[in-house]
Design an enzyme around this catalytic site. Structure first.
Site, PDB file in Angstrom:
ATOM      1  N   SER A   1      -2.684  53.414  49.206  1.00 13.86           N
ATOM      2  CA  SER A   1      -2.910  52.717  47.936  1.00 13.86           C
ATOM      3  C   SER A   1      -3.501  51.316  48.136  1.00 13.86           C
ATOM      4  CB  SER A   1      -1.592  52.606  47.164  1.00 13.86           C
ATOM      5  OG  SER A   1      -0.614  51.986  47.976  1.00 13.86           O
TER       6      SER A   1
ATOM      7  N   THR B   1       0.255  48.511  44.886  1.00  7.89           N
ATOM      8  CA  THR B   1      -0.365  47.265  45.330  1.00  7.89           C
ATOM      9  C   THR B   1       0.450  46.589  46.432  1.00  7.89           C
ATOM     10  OG1 THR B   1      -0.825  47.001  42.997  1.00  7.89           O
ATOM     11  CG2 THR B   1      -1.166  45.071  44.391  1.00  7.89           C
TER      12      THR B   1
ATOM     13  N   THR C   1      -5.335  46.088  46.453  1.00 10.68           N
ATOM     14  CA  THR C   1      -5.057  47.490  46.114  1.00 10.68           C
ATOM     15  C   THR C   1      -6.333  48.321  46.069  1.00 10.68           C
ATOM     16  OG1 THR C   1      -3.934  48.907  44.488  1.00 10.68           O
ATOM     17  CG2 THR C   1      -5.294  47.167  43.603  1.00 10.68           C
TER      18      THR C   1
ATOM     19  N   ARG D   1     -13.376  51.272  37.079  1.00 15.62           N
ATOM     20  CA  ARG D   1     -12.123  50.768  36.506  1.00 15.62           C
ATOM     21  C   ARG D   1     -11.587  49.601  37.359  1.00 15.62           C
ATOM     22  NH1 ARG D   1      -6.582  50.172  38.518  1.00 15.62           N
ATOM     23  NH2 ARG D   1      -5.184  50.267  36.738  1.00 15.62           N
TER      24      ARG D   1
ATOM     25  N   THR E   1       3.050  45.001  40.432  1.00 19.22           N
ATOM     26  CA  THR E   1       2.614  46.281  40.982  1.00 19.22           C
ATOM     27  C   THR E   1       2.936  47.352  39.941  1.00 19.22           C
ATOM     28  OG1 THR E   1       2.874  47.813  42.833  1.00 19.22           O
ATOM     29  CG2 THR E   1       4.838  46.589  42.204  1.00 19.22           C
ATOM     30  N   GLY E   2       2.151  48.407  39.936  1.00 19.65           N
ATOM     31  CA  GLY E   2       2.378  49.464  38.950  1.00 19.65           C
ATOM     32  C   GLY E   2       1.156  49.659  38.065  1.00 19.65           C
TER      33      GLY E   2
HETATM   34  N1  GLY Z   1      -1.484  47.764  40.022  1.00 22.77           N
HETATM   35  C1  GLY Z   1      -2.622  48.334  40.588  1.00 22.77           C
HETATM   36  C2  GLY Z   1      -3.576  48.881  39.627  1.00 22.77           C
HETATM   37  O1  GLY Z   1      -3.216  49.253  38.520  1.00 22.77           O
HETATM   38  O2  GLY Z   1      -4.732  48.974  39.961  1.00 22.77           O
END
Ligand code: GLY
Length: 290
Positions: free
Chosen positions: A49, A148, A166, A176, A199-200
């Protein structure tokens, strides 16, 4: 003199905190230590990730987001949708140091990295390609149990520094951009308030400018733990206004005195590392329901 501290997200935060703590103990600045910690995770191909080995977008392309911020000067730099460069956080630091801008994206970020000596490489590993193929029907979402890498440091001079990096959500739409390169959303660092990272699910974190909220709450007197919990509650409230549920998100924070805190949406299973002189602990973020 301050006692150095480093906190970092997820089980791979152990590697990040170990790496950063060594530098902090050697008297290095917070941002330099945080960058080295994040970079150790970016370089680890087993982490799918972040950085090299990160899972790709809908079309099978790995694109990376990162930012860095210095709490003494409030200088920051970011890169978004950067392809073929495995260390986006280091590129973000150069954006901060060498350009009049704060964020470069896509082709411009790649050109800037190459001009500054970064080597391009294929970021897709056989393992990440296989995992991406297997998970193909899934909608874009954070990987369970990690996402992340966010590294927050307090150095011996009392300065704060933070880094966030990330590969974003696997199967995301090409182009995106998540919360991680957005200062105020995925990261915010101010010596006078504290530092926070997230994070998330980036869209939900960005919607509430979560990291900035956490820092402002600390500035107003909340402890890092209270501030993180309050940010999770706010996220639930805001998601509730659209009738949606946040599947995975967490905040972590460090105040100027070196106190830490972390809170998460239930089901995130958020873990983080805390490195202090002579100790490295893994802790769980407190889960806060809506
Ligand atoms: N928190 C990482 C993302 O949504 O890209």
């Amino acid at each position: 003199m301050a006692t150095p501290v480093c906190i970092a997200t997820w089980p791979f935060g152990r590697l990040a905190a170990m790496t950063a703590s060594k530098l902090l103990l050697a008297g290095k600045p917070a941002l330099e230590a945080a960058l080295a910690g994040a970079q150790a995770v970016e370089d680890d191909p087993s982490v799918n990730s972040v950085g090299y080995g990160g899972l790709p977008d809908r079309d099978g392309v790995v694109s990376l987001d990162a930012c860095v911020m210095d709490g003494r000067t409030l200088s920051f730099g970011a890169v978004a949708a950067l392809e073929r460069i495995g260390n986006p956080a280091a590129v973000a630091k150069l954006v901060m140091e060498k350009t009049p801008h704060v964020c470069l994206a896509g082709r411009g970020a790649l050109e800037f990295a190459i001009t500054n000596g970064f080597k391009t490489r294929n970021l897709l590993t056989p393992k990440s390609l296989e995992e991406w193929e297997k998970s193909k029907p899934k909608p874009p979402q954070p990987m369970p149990g990690h996402d992340t890498v966010t590294v927050l440091c307090l150095d011996s001079k009392g300065d704060l520094g933070g880094v966030c990096s990330t590969s974003g959500l696997a199967h995301k739409l090409p182009g995106r951009v998540g919360d991680s390169p957005i200062v105020g959303a995925g990261l915010y660092v101010d010596n006078q308030g504290g530092c926070a990272g997230a994070t998330g699910v980036g869209e939900e974190i960005w919607r509430i400018l979560g990291s900035h909220k956490v820092v402002e709450m600390m500035r107003a007197g909340k402890s890092p733990q209270e501030a993180c919990e309050q940010a999770v509650r706010l996220m639930h409230q805001v998601a509730g206004r659209r009738g949606v549920h946040v599947s995975s998100a967490a905040f972590l924070a460090l105040d100027p005195q070196g106190r830490h805190g972390a809170a998460a949406v239930p089901g995130t299973n958020f873990e983080f590392a805390v490195g202090r002189p002579g100790s490295l602990q893994m802790l769980k973020g407190v889960e806060v329901g809506g």
